[in-house]
Design a protein around this motif. Structure first.
Motif, PDB file in Angstrom:
ATOM      1  N   MET A 109       3.318 -10.655  -4.293  1.00 17.23           N
ATOM      2  CA  MET A 109       3.870  -9.691  -3.346  1.00 17.23           C
ATOM      3  C   MET A 109       4.243  -8.398  -4.047  1.00 17.23           C
ATOM      4  O   MET A 109       4.039  -7.298  -3.507  1.00 17.23           O
ATOM      5  N   ARG A 110       4.773  -8.499  -5.235  1.00 12.01           N
ATOM      6  CA  ARG A 110       5.143  -7.291  -5.976  1.00 12.01           C
ATOM      7  C   ARG A 110       3.912  -6.550  -6.483  1.00 12.01           C
ATOM      8  O   ARG A 110       3.913  -5.323  -6.570  1.00 12.01           O
ATOM      9  N   MET A 111       2.865  -7.271  -6.775  1.00  9.02           N
ATOM     10  CA  MET A 111       1.596  -6.608  -7.097  1.00  9.02           C
ATOM     11  C   MET A 111       1.110  -5.802  -5.891  1.00  9.02           C
ATOM     12  O   MET A 111       0.677  -4.651  -6.027  1.00  9.02           O
ATOM     13  N   ALA A 112       1.187  -6.405  -4.720  1.00  6.76           N
ATOM     14  CA  ALA A 112       0.735  -5.720  -3.500  1.00  6.76           C
ATOM     15  C   ALA A 112       1.546  -4.451  -3.262  1.00  6.76           C
ATOM     16  O   ALA A 112       0.994  -3.394  -2.930  1.00  6.76           O
ATOM     17  N   CYS A 113       2.855  -4.541  -3.417  1.00  2.51           N
ATOM     18  CA  CYS A 113       3.710  -3.382  -3.161  1.00  2.51           C
ATOM     19  C   CYS A 113       3.440  -2.261  -4.163  1.00  2.51           C
ATOM     20  O   CYS A 113       3.371  -1.083  -3.785  1.00  2.51           O
ATOM     21  N   LEU A 114       3.281  -2.597  -5.440  1.00  2.00           N
ATOM     22  CA  LEU A 114       2.979  -1.584  -6.446  1.00  2.00           C
ATOM     23  C   LEU A 114       1.627  -0.932  -6.169  1.00  2.00           C
ATOM     24  O   LEU A 114       1.471   0.294  -6.284  1.00  2.00           O
ATOM     25  N   VAL A 151       0.010  -0.711  -3.176  1.00  2.00           N
ATOM     26  CA  VAL A 151       0.043   0.085  -1.942  1.00  2.00           C
ATOM     27  C   VAL A 151       0.814   1.388  -2.137  1.00  2.00           C
ATOM     28  O   VAL A 151       0.364   2.466  -1.718  1.00  2.00           O
ATOM     29  N   LEU A 152       1.974   1.325  -2.786  1.00  2.00           N
ATOM     30  CA  LEU A 152       2.812   2.512  -2.908  1.00  2.00           C
ATOM     31  C   LEU A 152       2.216   3.571  -3.830  1.00  2.00           C
ATOM     32  O   LEU A 152       2.576   4.751  -3.727  1.00  2.00           O
ATOM     33  N   LEU A 212      10.891  -1.303   9.720  1.00  2.00           N
ATOM     34  CA  LEU A 212       9.445  -1.389   9.565  1.00  2.00           C
ATOM     35  C   LEU A 212       8.834  -2.063  10.798  1.00  2.00           C
ATOM     36  O   LEU A 212       9.425  -2.954  11.401  1.00  2.00           O
ATOM     37  N   ALA A 213       7.623  -1.629  11.153  1.00  2.00           N
ATOM     38  CA  ALA A 213       6.930  -2.188  12.308  1.00  2.00           C
ATOM     39  C   ALA A 213       6.294  -3.526  11.939  1.00  2.00           C
ATOM     40  O   ALA A 213       5.990  -3.775  10.766  1.00  2.00           O
ATOM     41  N   PRO A 214       6.053  -4.389  12.927  1.00  2.00           N
ATOM     42  CA  PRO A 214       5.397  -5.662  12.623  1.00  2.00           C
ATOM     43  C   PRO A 214       4.075  -5.488  11.884  1.00  2.00           C
ATOM     44  O   PRO A 214       3.796  -6.227  10.936  1.00  2.00           O
ATOM     45  N   HIS A 215       3.265  -4.490  12.276  1.00  2.00           N
ATOM     46  CA  HIS A 215       1.966  -4.343  11.612  1.00  2.00           C
ATOM     47  C   HIS A 215       2.124  -3.891  10.162  1.00  2.00           C
ATOM     48  O   HIS A 215       1.278  -4.211   9.320  1.00  2.00           O
ATOM     49  N   GLU A 216       3.208  -3.185   9.859  1.00  2.00           N
ATOM     50  CA  GLU A 216       3.430  -2.770   8.473  1.00  2.00           C
ATOM     51  C   GLU A 216       3.780  -3.973   7.599  1.00  2.00           C
ATOM     52  O   GLU A 216       3.320  -4.091   6.455  1.00  2.00           O
ATOM     53  N   LEU A 217       4.598  -4.876   8.136  1.00  2.00           N
ATOM     54  CA  LEU A 217       4.921  -6.101   7.405  1.00  2.00           C
ATOM     55  C   LEU A 217       3.678  -6.960   7.220  1.00  2.00           C
ATOM     56  O   LEU A 217       3.417  -7.470   6.119  1.00  2.00           O
ATOM     57  N   LEU A 218       2.893  -7.130   8.288  1.00  2.00           N
ATOM     58  CA  LEU A 218       1.682  -7.948   8.196  1.00  2.00           C
ATOM     59  C   LEU A 218       0.687  -7.346   7.218  1.00  2.00           C
ATOM     60  O   LEU A 218      -0.012  -8.070   6.497  1.00  2.00           O
ATOM     61  N   PHE A 219       0.611  -6.023   7.174  1.00  2.00           N
ATOM     62  CA  PHE A 219      -0.285  -5.364   6.231  1.00  2.00           C
ATOM     63  C   PHE A 219       0.079  -5.728   4.793  1.00  2.00           C
ATOM     64  O   PHE A 219      -0.791  -6.091   3.980  1.00  2.00           O
ATOM     65  N   LEU A 220       1.369  -5.663   4.451  1.00  2.00           N
ATOM     66  CA  LEU A 220       1.785  -6.005   3.094  1.00  2.00           C
ATOM     67  C   LEU A 220       1.543  -7.484   2.792  1.00  2.00           C
ATOM     68  O   LEU A 220       1.137  -7.838   1.677  1.00  2.00           O
ATOM     69  N   ALA A 244      -8.658  -2.081  -4.179  1.00  6.14           N
ATOM     70  CA  ALA A 244      -7.777  -1.985  -3.018  1.00  6.14           C
ATOM     71  C   ALA A 244      -8.590  -2.029  -1.749  1.00  6.14           C
ATOM     72  O   ALA A 244      -9.662  -1.449  -1.645  1.00  6.14           O
ATOM     73  N   SER A 245      -8.091  -2.740  -0.746  1.00  4.39           N
ATOM     74  CA  SER A 245      -8.786  -2.830   0.529  1.00  4.39           C
ATOM     75  C   SER A 245      -8.373  -1.676   1.418  1.00  4.39           C
ATOM     76  O   SER A 245      -7.225  -1.280   1.442  1.00  4.39           O
ATOM     77  N   ASN A 246      -9.331  -1.104   2.165  1.00  2.00           N
ATOM     78  CA  ASN A 246      -9.048   0.045   3.016  1.00  2.00           C
ATOM     79  C   ASN A 246      -9.255  -0.246   4.490  1.00  2.00           C
ATOM     80  O   ASN A 246      -9.000   0.592   5.328  1.00  2.00           O
TER      81      ASN A 246
END
Length: 337
Positions: A318-323, A325-326, A30-38, A3-5
């Motif tokens: 995208m679903r890998m990223a969400c799993l 991050v969460l 959600l804020a723009p930076h939160e969307l861009l982060f995902l 995971a990137s920090n």
């Protein structure tokens, strides 16, 4: 793959402040930076999925439950693949074989899932708000895989990722969303996909136009910062992306549209109609497609414009990223405590 920090070029806060939410229930607010982060987090998984060895162990030892109270093919399969490629133990729960069919309440089902000490629960339900209700009753992160006519957040995210990569591969640098003209056409009234796309794209700076027959256009849709159209040809003028939606007949009670033939005549995406959009416009569809009704095959299958199969590929990443991050807080990832 780890995971990137860090926050590249200060695009968003470092560590857990980049996405401080326990759950992903929707994209509204959600804020723009939160969307861009995902979106940025998903890029590493796109690369992994294109390798011969498509497995990372970042979720090794964790249990993810896919609780689907509504039928699904693409979403369930992609969440299952996503969890397994991250190394998690993935359990699929289908409503048809669950105690819900025996009269168990949604809250009791939530308490049962919570007692099993899952590390994450992915939920799809036919009722708007059901996923939030479950999230309030469990101790682990909850990810909304579609709830009624409310939202489908990972679809909105994967669609944004698909657009961004398509324009970058064309040679455009930076974020393509500001000023991007996107048309979403079809059953807007019943579409949670449309809502999540609207929230994501308008937050990122895109101009969104929605087009539907009057009976399938939500009242006061302008409050979502979109421009409504009933004339598809007018909506297409200068559009950079055209996203088609199917008629959700299973959610309709009564006569919402004329015959399929008449609907295709007014709202079907044909080669001639696509020519009214901007040169090089991309075509998208979340699936399943009703070919010959909302979209013709010679448009859907044209590799020069169609991003439909790319959407499927981006869905897994995208679903890998969400799993990933969460679940970081539960895994004790540095900076996410």
């Amino acid at each position: 793959m780890t995971a990137s920090n860090s926050s590249p070029q200060g695009r968003y806060p470092a560590g857990g402040d980049a996405f401080p939410h326990r759950d992903l229930l929707g994209l509204a607010g959600l804020a723009p930076h939160e969307l861009l982060f995902l979106l940025d987090e998903a890029e590493q998984w796109v690369d992994l999925n294109r390798h011969a060895q498509k497995r990372a162990e970042v979720l090794s030892g964790l249990t993810i439950i896919n609780a689907f109270f509504e039928n699904s093919t693409r979403t369930l399969l992609s969440f299952e693949i996503a969890g397994k490629r991250l190394g998690a133990d993935v359990i699929n729960m289908h409503a048809a074989t669950s105690s819900v069919k025996k009269g168990e309440t949604l809250i009791d089902t939530a308490l049962t899932l919570n007692a099993m000490r899952a590390d994450g629960i992915v939920i799809r339900h036919a009722s708007s708000g059901a996923v939030r209700l479950i999230a309030e009753k469990v101790d682990c992160p909850v990810l909304n895989a579609g709830d009624g006519q409310h939202e489908h957040p990972t679809q909105g995210l994967l669609d944004a990722l698909t657009m961004r990569r398509a324009f970058r591969e064309r040679g455009e640098s930076g974020e393509p969303f500001c000023g991007l003209k996107v048309v979403i056409c079809g059953d807007i009234l019943h579409s949670r996909v449309a809502r999540s796309n609207i929230h994501a794209l308008t937050t990122l700076g895109a101009e969104v136009r929605v087009c539907a027959p009057p009976a399938l256009m939500p009242a006061e849709i302008e409050q979502l910062k979109v421009t409504p159209y009933h004339d598809f040809d007018a909506a297409l003028a200068g559009a950079d992306v055209v996203m088609m939606l199917r008629l959700q007949l299973e959610r309709m009670q009564g006569q919402f549209v004329p015959s399929p033939r008449e609907y295709r005549h007014l709202y079907g995406l044909t080669v001639d109609r696509l020519a009214k959009a901007a040169p090089g416009a991309f075509v998208m569809h979340p699936g399943p497609m009703n070919r010959g009704i909302e979209i013709d095959s010679n448009v859907a299958d044209d590799p020069r414009c169609s991003l439909i199969t790319t959407q499927v590929e981006m869905g897994v990443a995208m679903r890998m990223a969400c799993l990933d991050v969460l679940t970081r807080r539960g895994r004790g990832v540095e900076g996410w405590q």
